[in-house]
Motif scaffolding. Structure first.
Motif, PDB file in Angstrom:
ATOM      1  N   GLN A  84     -13.221  -5.296  -6.823  1.00 47.80           N
ATOM      2  CA  GLN A  84     -11.928  -4.787  -7.370  1.00 47.80           C
ATOM      3  C   GLN A  84     -10.623  -5.879  -7.340  1.00 47.80           C
ATOM      4  N   GLU A  88      -4.813  -4.516  -8.612  1.00 50.50           N
ATOM      5  CA  GLU A  88      -5.258  -3.132  -8.554  1.00 50.50           C
ATOM      6  C   GLU A  88      -4.735  -2.506  -7.133  1.00 50.50           C
ATOM      7  N   ALA A  91      -1.035  -2.438  -6.753  1.00 50.49           N
ATOM      8  CA  ALA A  91      -0.385  -1.312  -7.449  1.00 50.49           C
ATOM      9  C   ALA A  91      -0.456  -0.013  -6.798  1.00 50.49           C
ATOM     10  N   THR A  92      -1.395   0.307  -6.270  1.00 48.28           N
ATOM     11  CA  THR A  92      -1.488   1.575  -5.276  1.00 48.28           C
ATOM     12  C   THR A  92      -0.954   1.440  -4.056  1.00 48.28           C
ATOM     13  N   ALA A  93      -0.795   0.305  -3.425  1.00 45.96           N
ATOM     14  CA  ALA A  93      -0.440   0.061  -1.935  1.00 45.96           C
ATOM     15  C   ALA A  93       1.160   0.014  -1.884  1.00 45.96           C
ATOM     16  N   PRO A 167      -2.499  11.525  -0.312  1.00 46.87           N
ATOM     17  CA  PRO A 167      -2.729  10.274  -0.918  1.00 46.87           C
ATOM     18  C   PRO A 167      -1.264  10.144  -1.791  1.00 46.87           C
ATOM     19  N   ASP A 168      -0.687  11.171  -2.044  1.00 49.61           N
ATOM     20  CA  ASP A 168       0.466  11.087  -3.232  1.00 49.61           C
ATOM     21  C   ASP A 168       1.787  10.412  -2.197  1.00 49.61           C
ATOM     22  N   HIS A 257      -2.185   4.875   2.871  1.00 52.34           N
ATOM     23  CA  HIS A 257      -2.896   3.869   2.351  1.00 52.34           C
ATOM     24  C   HIS A 257      -1.876   3.133   1.463  1.00 52.34           C
ATOM     25  N   GLN A 262      -4.170  -1.661   3.731  1.00 57.23           N
ATOM     26  CA  GLN A 262      -4.830  -2.515   2.934  1.00 57.23           C
ATOM     27  C   GLN A 262      -5.095  -3.816   3.983  1.00 57.23           C
TER      28      GLN A 262
END
Length: 307
Positions: A84, A88, A91-93, A167-168, A257, A262
């Motif tokens: 991955q 990416e 962008a989520t963390a 997760p949101d 998360h 990470q």
């Protein structure tokens, strides 16, 4: 002001290169990333050689660093060992950790500065003594103890919050984790504001403003507080990067998360690309925050001018 900003931006370049080089060397020299790929079993020589060639680990460290920095300036932070893209993962963390940091900073500003002003104006009173004792307790208790205690009481025993963040990771869910993350810094902000208010309260410009008959609120807000906030702003500005990078414990407790999660996974799995990529961005956050703090000095104190 413009010349000062340009000069500071130029000064940030060697600092950024030096910090990223140190981090890159520490991560790549002190551990074997291939061992993390193979898990508990040791990789056979052929597989290890193939993996090193695939991820560019067979090259000298200096060449790996130059290749990495060249890719960073094009927006490529590499690929994690699971295939991955690191961008990416960012962008989520990062949005999650940024929301968590905003909540923590708001706690520091609203609660920390308010308590600091109150105790600074009432130095030696029972309120001052109580707040000092409370902040000392907060500083003494580790963050993981505070986090687990609040999670147990508010989430498990009383059911006021969810023990685990979804997760949101909305702002509402991040209130308690943000308080936990900001707890130690909030205590320092309170004590720093108190000390600054108490010292500046005896200054000549404050006595002059009182002698002129200015309202007490105007003396405190326009004269006393404005000058007293300079060391507080310095602390909060440098604390932004520390909160984002130091959220590992808080994010682990509340299953958030974000960046801390990470980084923890990257360190655990010896995923060098993930660790170096995330820390590189955190270095940029530190540098930009310090620049903004320096520019805020002129806003708080008109006597400060930048040539």
């Amino acid at each position: 002001m413009g010349r000062y900003v340009v000069r500071r931006l130029i000064q940030m370049i060697p600092v950024f290169i030096g910090a990223t080089l140190l981090i890159f060397l520490m991560v790549n020299v002190m551990g074997d990333p291939i061992a993390g790929l193979c898990g508990e079993r040791q990789c056979d020589p052929a597989t290890a050689a193939q993996l090193k060639k695939e991820f560019g680990l067979d090259k000298p460290v200096w060449q790996q660093y130059l290749t990495y920095m060249g890719n960073v300036f094009t927006g490529d932070f590499g690929t994690a060992f699971n295939g991955q893209k690191v961008t990416e993962l960012m962008a989520t963390a990062f949005p999650v950790t940024i929301r968590l940091t905003i909540v923590a900073i708001l706690f520091e500003i609203v609660i920390g500065i308010t308590l600091g002003v109150v105790t600074g104006l009432k130095r030696g009173h029972p309120v001052d003594t109580s707040v000092l004792l409370l902040t000392l307790v907060v500083i003494s208790v580790p963050t993981f103890v505070t986090g687990l205690l609040l999670q147990l009481l508010l989430g498990v025993e009383w059911g006021w919050i969810k023990p685990s963040v979804s997760p949101d990771a909305t702002f509402g869910e991040l209130i308690v984790p943000g308080l936990v993350l900001a707890s130690v810094s909030l205590a320092y902000v309170t004590r720093l504001t108190r000390t600054s208010i108490a010292e500046n309260r005896r200054s000549d410009y404050v006595r002059t403003a009182v002698a002129k008959g200015l309202p007490r609120r105007r003396v405190i807000v326009r004269h006393l507080l404005r000058n007293s906030l300079i060391p507080v702003v310095t602390f909060i500005g440098t604390d932004i990067g520390a909160l984002m990078g130091g959220a590992i414990v808080t994010e682990r407790i509340f299953n958030i998360h974000g960046v801390g999660y990470q980084l923890y996974q990257g360190i655990l799995r010896q995923n060098t690309q993930t660790v170096v990529g995330f820390v590189t961005v955190l270095v940029l956050v530190f540098l930009v925050a310090n620049l903004l703090v320096d520019l805020l000095y002129a806003v708080l104190d008109p006597r400060i001018r930048y040539a």
